[in-house]
Design a protein around this motif. Sequence first.
Motif, short mmCIF file in Angstrom:
data_model
loop_
_atom_site.label_atom_id
_atom_site.label_comp_id
_atom_site.label_asym_id
_atom_site.label_seq_id
_atom_site.Cartn_x
_atom_site.Cartn_y
_atom_site.Cartn_z
N HIS A 71 0.83 -1.21 0.00
CA HIS A 71 0.00 0.00 0.00
C HIS A 71 0.87 1.27 0.00
N ILE A 72 2.02 1.21 0.66
CA ILE A 72 2.93 2.36 0.67
C ILE A 72 3.47 2.61 -0.74
N PHE A 73 3.90 1.54 -1.41
CA PHE A 73 4.39 1.70 -2.78
C PHE A 73 3.26 2.14 -3.71
N GLY A 74 2.06 1.62 -3.45
CA GLY A 74 0.92 2.00 -4.27
C GLY A 74 0.61 3.48 -4.15
N ALA A 75 0.76 4.03 -2.94
CA ALA A 75 0.52 5.46 -2.74
C ALA A 75 1.52 6.29 -3.54
N PHE A 76 2.76 5.83 -3.59
CA PHE A 76 3.79 6.56 -4.36
C PHE A 76 3.53 6.46 -5.86
N LEU A 77 3.26 5.26 -6.33
CA LEU A 77 3.06 5.08 -7.77
C LEU A 77 1.77 5.73 -8.27
N GLY A 78 0.77 5.81 -7.39
CA GLY A 78 -0.51 6.37 -7.80
C GLY A 78 -0.58 7.88 -7.74
N ALA A 79 0.50 8.53 -7.29
CA ALA A 79 0.47 9.98 -7.13
C ALA A 79 0.99 10.72 -8.36
N SER A 80 1.31 10.00 -9.42
CA SER A 80 1.81 10.66 -10.62
C SER A 80 1.41 9.87 -11.86
N ALA A 81 1.40 10.56 -12.98
CA ALA A 81 1.12 9.93 -14.27
C ALA A 81 2.31 10.15 -15.19
N SER A 82 2.52 9.25 -16.11
CA SER A 82 3.64 9.35 -17.04
C SER A 82 3.12 9.76 -18.40
N LEU A 83 3.63 10.89 -18.91
CA LEU A 83 3.20 11.42 -20.20
C LEU A 83 4.30 11.20 -21.23
N PRO A 84 4.05 10.39 -22.26
CA PRO A 84 5.08 10.15 -23.28
C PRO A 84 5.46 11.46 -23.98
N GLY A 85 6.76 11.61 -24.26
CA GLY A 85 7.24 12.81 -24.94
C GLY A 85 7.48 12.54 -26.42
N LEU A 86 8.29 13.38 -27.03
CA LEU A 86 8.66 13.21 -28.42
C LEU A 86 9.61 12.03 -28.56
N PRO A 87 9.77 11.52 -29.77
CA PRO A 87 10.72 10.41 -29.98
C PRO A 87 12.10 10.75 -29.43
N LEU A 88 12.71 9.78 -28.80
CA LEU A 88 14.05 9.89 -28.23
C LEU A 88 14.12 10.83 -27.02
#
Length: 327
Positions: free
Chosen positions: A65-82
């Motif tokens: 649950h502690i790790f879940g709180a950390f992982l659930g607090a942000s989203a990953s947005l893909p950037g441009l190639p490379l």
Amino acid sequence: VGGGAAAGGGSSAFNLPTAGVSPQSAYVSNSSYSADHAAAGAVESAMNLLNRQIAACDFSGMKEHIFGAFLGASASLPGLPLTPSLSIPLQRSKGDTVLPLTPLKAEHLKEELKGAYRSFLMAQFAESKASFMSILASIPLVVPKSRQESDELSEMVDVCREYITGVRLKEAMDATDDVVRKTELAAYFTHCNLQPAHLLLALRQAMLMAFKKSHCYIAATSFAQRLLELPDISSERNASLRSTAMKILKKSNEVARNEAELNYDERNPFDIDCDNLVPLYRGVEVAICPYCKSKYAPDRVGKRCSTCGISKVGVKTVGLLRYVVMR
């Protein structure tokens, strides 16, 4: 151009803007909820908070649950190639206060609680116990949205304690061949604060154990009377059980003796020692788990609670942080 700027008395130096505060640092500064500290990645700080609030000493059940709180607090947005992905903080900010979204919600735990009830009713006690333990490990990492939700979470802790104790009593019954001890454990089981449908099953088990196995007819009388007083016993599906209870009550009243001595006195209020699974009658000194409020004999002070598996018995603390109005 540079010379002109110098001749005019201007400065060509570039001043870096003042660095702002990272969201993670703001989470830690703005909140005393362990879930917010975990969301910031400040695991040690989150653990220290729980240690101060509920004397938490074993975090193994809360690791997920502690790790879940950390992982659930942000989203990953893909950037441009490379280029690397951008990490976008997910927040529940109010006004100038920056706080993270937390994945564990009270409504999720309510659904898990329903599943635990179903497992208990179907006699899937291992699965039921695991669910109740999971709920207990989750509650410290829930940020309540209202005072009512704070109260509901506190009530959920009490429910989990009672059912985990009940399952532990059932496990102890299955582990012994001593009929008298089985009867005692079955009797204690009926004093756990269970839902009426579940209490009916506990009383049925204790009644039959006392009447048929240990021949403790005084105890059987008590269990039969309590069973017949339950609202659910009048339903058609329990007609056979109602008839059995009435027969046992009649026969037990005729004998009115216990053939074995039980460590059980229903007239004397007691708590269950969650270590040795024996009664702690009113007036004796007890040690209490600061989180789940399980009771123990004084020699258990300083040891890990057998019910929640999280806190240290006998330590006085402020308790979990309740609902706080953010400005």
